[in-house]
Design a protein around this motif. Structure first.
Motif, PDB file in Angstrom:
ATOM      1  N   ALA A   9       4.385  -5.637  -6.781  1.00  0.00           N
ATOM      2  CA  ALA A   9       4.823  -4.636  -7.932  1.00  0.00           C
ATOM      3  C   ALA A   9       6.027  -5.311  -8.515  1.00  0.00           C
ATOM      4  O   ALA A   9       6.388  -5.291  -9.742  1.00  0.00           O
ATOM      5  CB  ALA A   9       5.616  -3.483  -7.143  1.00  0.00           C
ATOM      6  N   TRP A  56       4.863   1.178 -10.194  1.00  0.00           N
ATOM      7  CA  TRP A  56       3.541   0.122  -9.953  1.00  0.00           C
ATOM      8  C   TRP A  56       2.333   1.392  -9.430  1.00  0.00           C
ATOM      9  O   TRP A  56       2.839   1.986  -8.706  1.00  0.00           O
ATOM     10  CB  TRP A  56       3.812  -0.665  -8.827  1.00  0.00           C
ATOM     11  CG  TRP A  56       2.851  -1.465  -8.687  1.00  0.00           C
ATOM     12  CD1 TRP A  56       1.829  -2.398  -9.435  1.00  0.00           C
ATOM     13  CD2 TRP A  56       2.493  -1.965  -7.157  1.00  0.00           C
ATOM     14  NE1 TRP A  56       1.175  -3.099  -8.742  1.00  0.00           N
ATOM     15  CE2 TRP A  56       1.318  -2.994  -7.433  1.00  0.00           C
ATOM     16  CE3 TRP A  56       2.731  -1.484  -5.670  1.00  0.00           C
ATOM     17  CZ2 TRP A  56       0.633  -3.463  -6.527  1.00  0.00           C
ATOM     18  CZ3 TRP A  56       2.144  -2.267  -4.821  1.00  0.00           C
ATOM     19  CH2 TRP A  56       0.895  -3.340  -5.118  1.00  0.00           C
ATOM     20  N   GLU A  57       1.434   1.003  -9.941  1.00  0.00           N
ATOM     21  CA  GLU A  57       0.241   1.909  -9.566  1.00  0.00           C
ATOM     22  C   GLU A  57       0.479   3.389 -10.006  1.00  0.00           C
ATOM     23  O   GLU A  57      -0.351   4.135  -9.522  1.00  0.00           O
ATOM     24  CB  GLU A  57      -0.196   1.710  -8.281  1.00  0.00           C
ATOM     25  CG  GLU A  57      -0.499   0.421  -8.225  1.00  0.00           C
ATOM     26  CD  GLU A  57      -1.418  -0.074  -6.798  1.00  0.00           C
ATOM     27  OE1 GLU A  57      -1.113   0.663  -5.844  1.00  0.00           O
ATOM     28  OE2 GLU A  57      -2.048  -0.931  -6.691  1.00  0.00           O
ATOM     29  N   LYS A  66       1.403  -4.799 -19.439  1.00  0.00           N
ATOM     30  CA  LYS A  66       1.018  -5.855 -18.457  1.00  0.00           C
ATOM     31  C   LYS A  66       1.932  -7.149 -18.939  1.00  0.00           C
ATOM     32  O   LYS A  66       2.348  -7.732 -18.191  1.00  0.00           O
ATOM     33  CB  LYS A  66      -0.095  -6.035 -18.453  1.00  0.00           C
ATOM     34  CG  LYS A  66      -1.206  -5.053 -17.832  1.00  0.00           C
ATOM     35  CD  LYS A  66      -2.609  -5.287 -17.666  1.00  0.00           C
ATOM     36  CE  LYS A  66      -3.344  -4.252 -16.922  1.00  0.00           C
ATOM     37  NZ  LYS A  66      -4.844  -4.445 -17.034  1.00  0.00           N
ATOM     38  N   LYS A  69       5.662  -6.716 -18.015  1.00  0.00           N
ATOM     39  CA  LYS A  69       5.875  -6.852 -16.524  1.00  0.00           C
ATOM     40  C   LYS A  69       5.544  -8.256 -16.144  1.00  0.00           C
ATOM     41  O   LYS A  69       6.457  -8.939 -15.413  1.00  0.00           O
ATOM     42  CB  LYS A  69       4.747  -6.008 -15.651  1.00  0.00           C
ATOM     43  CG  LYS A  69       4.924  -6.350 -14.294  1.00  0.00           C
ATOM     44  CD  LYS A  69       3.776  -5.561 -13.450  1.00  0.00           C
ATOM     45  CE  LYS A  69       3.705  -5.848 -12.054  1.00  0.00           C
ATOM     46  NZ  LYS A  69       2.713  -5.549 -11.176  1.00  0.00           N
ATOM     47  N   THR A 445       0.846  -5.327  -0.636  1.00  0.00           N
ATOM     48  CA  THR A 445       0.871  -6.787  -1.295  1.00  0.00           C
ATOM     49  C   THR A 445       0.357  -7.799  -0.131  1.00  0.00           C
ATOM     50  O   THR A 445      -0.280  -8.477  -0.461  1.00  0.00           O
ATOM     51  CB  THR A 445       2.308  -7.149  -0.952  1.00  0.00           C
ATOM     52  OG1 THR A 445       3.187  -6.386  -2.287  1.00  0.00           O
ATOM     53  CG2 THR A 445       2.558  -8.492  -1.641  1.00  0.00           C
ATOM     54  N   LYS A 518      -8.148  -5.758  -8.262  1.00  0.00           N
ATOM     55  CA  LYS A 518      -6.894  -5.133  -8.215  1.00  0.00           C
ATOM     56  C   LYS A 518      -5.987  -6.257  -8.267  1.00  0.00           C
ATOM     57  O   LYS A 518      -4.827  -6.082  -9.270  1.00  0.00           O
ATOM     58  CB  LYS A 518      -6.524  -4.079  -7.075  1.00  0.00           C
ATOM     59  CG  LYS A 518      -7.096  -2.723  -7.233  1.00  0.00           C
ATOM     60  CD  LYS A 518      -6.714  -2.083  -6.172  1.00  0.00           C
ATOM     61  CE  LYS A 518      -5.654  -1.327  -6.640  1.00  0.00           C
ATOM     62  NZ  LYS A 518      -5.910  -0.507  -7.680  1.00  0.00           N
ATOM     63  N   ASP A 522      -3.023  -7.105 -11.462  1.00  0.00           N
ATOM     64  CA  ASP A 522      -1.780  -7.153 -11.490  1.00  0.00           C
ATOM     65  C   ASP A 522      -1.043  -8.613 -11.856  1.00  0.00           C
ATOM     66  O   ASP A 522       0.220  -8.810 -11.981  1.00  0.00           O
ATOM     67  CB  ASP A 522      -1.130  -6.965  -9.786  1.00  0.00           C
ATOM     68  CG  ASP A 522      -1.216  -5.423  -9.642  1.00  0.00           C
ATOM     69  OD1 ASP A 522      -0.783  -4.581 -10.488  1.00  0.00           O
ATOM     70  OD2 ASP A 522      -1.689  -4.959  -8.633  1.00  0.00           O
TER      71      ASP A 522
END
Length: 668
Positions: A9, A56-57, A66, A69, A445, A518, A522
């Motif tokens: 995150a 996050w999420e 994105k 981030k 994570t 996923k 990220d």
């Protein structure tokens, strides 16, 4: 620094904020302008950490979000390096050995970062400011004093795939499990008894429970019955009301109907003199079960309770002495054949498939069948995906053979993941529910990190935990071991029995595929097989794998040659990659994990040689070095003393007979 881990995150923002905070402490003496810059940057990065942690999420990030981030996480990695470089320039005070003093320089080393940090922080606040105002929950992070409850974003139900409506028991045999459960439920014992059905997402827990519940022979044995499903965030009053209505009890009158306690009391009173069967499907948390359990009286009339759950830690053994039937439906990979086994007798799931499920020419041993990992829902979704592909080709006037359809689905899964493959929506939804239910970012994570490993990769707990520590995801090995057990209990990883009774852990291929994509969304860890010529992002964490799809494109090795290796902080190289790693270019690497060999029974291999080790000894920033393995290594050169930051060194399966004296200071 403990308490501020690296996460998918927030990247390295947490450790950087902690390091900047330490610079402002009593152990460091900074010049006035430097202190101002550090305080300013720390405040801005802390704000960015809070925003990214909270969002996050919770929302689907568009391309612009994105990119923002990614820019914030790149900034954190750069700042991490600047802080470390600055600390190396500091001198120990002559007055106190515990005080580091900033050397005499003309300007603050952080001055140039102020504008960049201020710009990125301002854009983050502007982008997510409206989201913070709309949120009913307070924004929280590791640095917040208030804790906020997580919320699951609402989303429309997925489209029902053509084959998912079919009974999974027709795909793979459940007869023995069904018979064992039936026998247990109608037994002559008069005490209240419980049974549990445990397994990861998609293994058929609900299907088995419904098979038993719908059996007329079972139905006739009980005076009252109920079958209720529980969600990860259930409305307990609605769950209890459903039980009340199904068993046939009268609801409480007036205001009492609004109280959970009164509903529980009404159910318990009604069932006191009846033989009842209640199935609670998909229990997620212990607290929910503790509430529901109070509704069921121990009336010694032969009543039965069945629960299904993904969480093995919820086994009801502590509730009733007679709870002795636990049906475990997780699949298992044979360590020698690499085939996934399913069912009470652990048989090859492909061999169990009913002949009429696949069309003419269907290959039960196709890689896509193996990729389904023995999970019934995954197999049903595979058939749905094949049906969709066949229909698409039919509209184009093309008759598609079954093996060709299987090839197309396999290719799409590897290129785009199950999240983007039509037909797999039900499996994706089920896996997403479990992933969303994980309690915190650190656990997620650590789980995402596991997905970069090759398919059917066997994890040793100690090796995995050491790597989590090295990457900064956790700080204590005991914490990591607890994470492994929790992920295993929740069905994300499977505990296997290896040779000589030694346990190891494995991830189901469909679970890995779901998590792998996923991870790609990220952009936290980049796998070489995901890199294209158009890949413009800076890479800080790279995994060189052998997970390629032949789509006629440019070979992955060509794109690796164009990488800026100096930006990489963490590099993992897996067996089968067989690509040259330019060690001399890894100027900033912190973690170097060379897993060229993972078959411990064969120690006669040469992946690395003495010259490679000498090259690695020039990586002055490296802190954790794994995988100096192979018979090509016969010595550790004295140049290893140059690695002043080295904390972990893993050496095994070599011809080394002696080590430099300084090795005694390392962790491993």
């Amino acid at each position: 620094m403990e308490g501020a881990p690296v996460t998918a995150a927030t990247g390295a923002l947490g450790p950087v904020v902690a390091k900047l905070g330490a610079l402002l402490g009593s152990e460091y003496k900074l010049r006035r302008q430097t202190r101002k810059d550090v305080r300013f940057i720390k405040s801005k990065l802390k704000s960015m950490h809070t925003i990214l942690w909270a969002t996050w999420e919770k929302e689907v990030l568009h391309a612009e979000s994105k990119d923002l981030k990614k820019e914030a996480l790149d900034l954190a990695d750069d700042m991490h390096d600047v802080v470390d470089d600055f600390i190396l320039t500091m001198e120990r005070s002559r007055r106190s050995k515990n005080l580091m003093v900033q050397s005499k320089i003309k300007a603050s080393p952080f001055h140039d970062f102020r504008a960049r940090v201020d710009d990125v922080s301002a854009r983050c606040r502007s982008k997510w400011k409206s989201d913070k105002k709309k949120s009913a929950q307070p924004i929280s992070s590791l640095f917040s004093r208030k804790a906020a409850k997580s919320s699951t974003p609402s989303k429309p139900p997925p489209l029902q795939a053509p084959f998912v409506s079919k009974d999974a028991s027709k795909l793979v045999g459940m007869c023995r499990w069904r018979d064992d459960l039936n026998k247990y439920l109608v037994g002559e014992e008069r005490q209240l008894k419980m049974a549990s059905i445990i397994g990861m997402a998609g293994t058929g827990k609900t299907t088995l429970a419904r098979l038993v519940y719908g059996d007329e022979a079972i139905e006739n044995q009980f005076q009252s019955r109920a079958f209720v499903s529980v969600t990860p965030t259930p409305n307990m009053k609605e769950v209890l009301t459903s039980i009340l209505q199904q068993v046939g009890a009268q609801p409480p009158a007036g205001n009492q109907a609004r109280s959970e306690e009164h509903i529980i009391h009404a159910i318990s009173n009604f069932l006191q003199d009846k033989r009842y069967l209640v199935i609670i499907d998909d229990i997620w948390h212990r607290g929910e079960w503790d509430i529901i359990r109070r509704s069921f009286p121990e009336n010694n009339l032969g009543s039965r309770i069945v629960i299904t759950t993904r969480n093995a830690s919820l086994l009801p053994g502590d509730d009733l002495e007679n709870s002795k039937l636990n049906i475990r439906m997780n699949t298992e990979c044979d360590i020698w054949t690499r085939k996934w086994l399913y069912g009470p007798d652990k048989e090859d799931v492909a061999a169990q498939m009913k002949p009429d499920m696949g069309g003419e020419g269907f290959d039960c041993d196709h890689p896509i069948v193996r990729m389904c990992g023995g999970v019934p829902l995954a197999l049903l979704c595979m058939f749905s995906a094949m049906a969709i592909v066949r229909e698409q080709q039919r509209k184009l006037g093309v008759h598609l053979r079954e093996p060709d359809a299987q090839d197309m689905i396999e290719k799409q899964l590897k290129q785009s993941g199950i999240q983007s493959t039509p037909g797999f929506e039900p499996l994706v939804e089920s896996l997403q529910l479990g992933y969303t239910d994980l309690p915190h970012h650190m656990l997620k994570t650590c789980l995402l990190y596991c997905s970069v490993h090759p398919e059917n990769y066997p994890f040793d707990m100690n090796d995995l935990v050491m790597r989590w520590v090295a990457e900064g995801f956790i700080y204590k090995e005991d914490t990591g071991k607890g994470y492994v057990e929790e992920l295993c209990n929740k069905g994300f990883m499977l505990r296997m029995e290896g040779s000589f009774g030694m346990p190891y852990y494995q991830m189901n291929p469909m679970m890995q595929n779901f998590l792998r994509w996923k991870l790609r969304e990220d952009n936290f860890i980049t796998c070489s097989s995901d890199i294209t010529l158009a890949y413009a992002c800076r890479i800080h964490r790279l995994c060189i794998d052998d997970y390629q799809v032949d789509d006629g494109g440019v070979e992955v090795v060509d794109t690796l040659l164009e990488l800026d290796w100096s930006q990489i902080r963490s590099l993992v190289v897996f067996e089968g990659a067989k690509r040259y790693v330019p060690f001399e270019k890894l100027e900033r690497v912190w973690v170097l994990d060379l897993q060229y060999h993972h078959h411990y029974f064969d120690c006669e291999f040469e992946a690395l040689g003495n010259q490679h080790v000498k090259d690695i000894c020039g990586l002055l920033c490296v802190r954790h070095l794994f995988g100096l393995e192979g018979t090509g290594i016969s010595e550790i050169p004295p140049e290893i003393a140059r690695l002043q930051h080295l904390e972990t060194l893993q050496v095994r399966f070599t011809w080394i007979t002696s080590y430099p004296v300084r090795l005694g200071t390392y962790n491993s």
